[in-house]
Design a protein around this motif. Structure first.
Motif, short mmCIF file in Angstrom:
data_model
loop_
_atom_site.label_atom_id
_atom_site.label_comp_id
_atom_site.label_asym_id
_atom_site.label_seq_id
_atom_site.Cartn_x
_atom_site.Cartn_y
_atom_site.Cartn_z
N THR A 97 20.47 47.18 42.16
CA THR A 97 19.49 46.11 42.30
C THR A 97 19.96 45.12 43.36
O THR A 97 21.14 45.08 43.73
CB THR A 97 19.31 45.35 40.96
OG1 THR A 97 20.55 44.69 40.64
CG2 THR A 97 18.89 46.29 39.85
N ARG B 184 18.09 48.43 52.67
CA ARG B 184 17.35 48.64 51.42
C ARG B 184 17.47 50.09 50.96
O ARG B 184 17.70 50.36 49.78
CB ARG B 184 15.87 48.27 51.60
CG ARG B 184 15.07 48.42 50.30
CD ARG B 184 13.58 48.14 50.42
NE ARG B 184 13.29 46.87 51.07
CZ ARG B 184 12.82 46.75 52.32
NH1 ARG B 184 12.58 47.81 53.04
NH2 ARG B 184 12.59 45.55 52.82
N ARG B 185 17.31 51.04 51.89
CA ARG B 185 17.43 52.46 51.52
C ARG B 185 18.82 52.77 50.98
O ARG B 185 18.96 53.51 49.99
CB ARG B 185 17.10 53.35 52.72
CG ARG B 185 15.63 53.59 52.90
CD ARG B 185 15.35 54.78 53.80
NE ARG B 185 16.05 54.72 55.07
CZ ARG B 185 15.58 54.14 56.16
NH1 ARG B 185 14.41 53.55 56.15
NH2 ARG B 185 16.27 54.14 57.27
N GLN C 25 18.98 51.39 47.47
CA GLN C 25 18.15 52.15 46.55
C GLN C 25 18.70 53.54 46.28
O GLN C 25 18.57 54.05 45.17
CB GLN C 25 16.71 52.23 47.08
CG GLN C 25 16.00 50.89 47.01
CD GLN C 25 14.63 50.91 47.65
OE1 GLN C 25 14.33 51.76 48.49
NE2 GLN C 25 13.80 49.94 47.29
#
Length: 127
Positions: free
Chosen positions: A22, A13-14, A17
């Protein structure tokens, strides 16, 4: 208990991001469903090596870099868990300090100098 799938999901996720991408963009590039990628990122699903490879390709990140970051996170989590499980470390006892005033060295006035040190650590010899 430390779950590897949660750490892996957090790192994925990091990475995503950091790139400002997305879930939809990465899932499309990796050819994996958006829902499944979301579950992997939340640590709810175990990702196969093939899936991890596809996600890493989509993120343009080497799998070794991903695993290194996961390994670092795991090390920190293990240290935190072991620190929480052990008894608190006692505060060290400070030795008693003795003061010695020196007004001259070898007959030359120095002004007033105070030295504070443990008595057993300092030898004072009169000249």
């Amino acid at each position: 208990m430390i779950l590897l799938r949660r750490l892996l999901g957090d790192v994925l996720r990091r990475q995503r991001q950091r790139q400002g991408r997305t879930l939809r963009e990465v899932s499309s590039s990796a050819r994996v469903s958006l829902g499944y990628l979301s579950e992997v990122e939340r640590g709810q699903k175990e990702a196969s090596s093939e899936l991890l490879s596809a996600i890493c390709d989509a993120l343009d990140v080497r799998m070794s870099e991903l695993m290194r970051e996961v390994s670092d996170e795991l090390s920190l989590a293990e240290l935190a868990a072991s620190a929480a499980a052990s008894e608190p470390v006692p505060t060290p006892v400070r030795p008693m300090l003795n003061s010695v005033s020196v007004t001259s060295v070898a007959g030359v006035p120095t002004g007033r100098v105070t030295i504070k040190a443990p008595a057993e650590a300092v030898d004072v010899v009169a000249a």
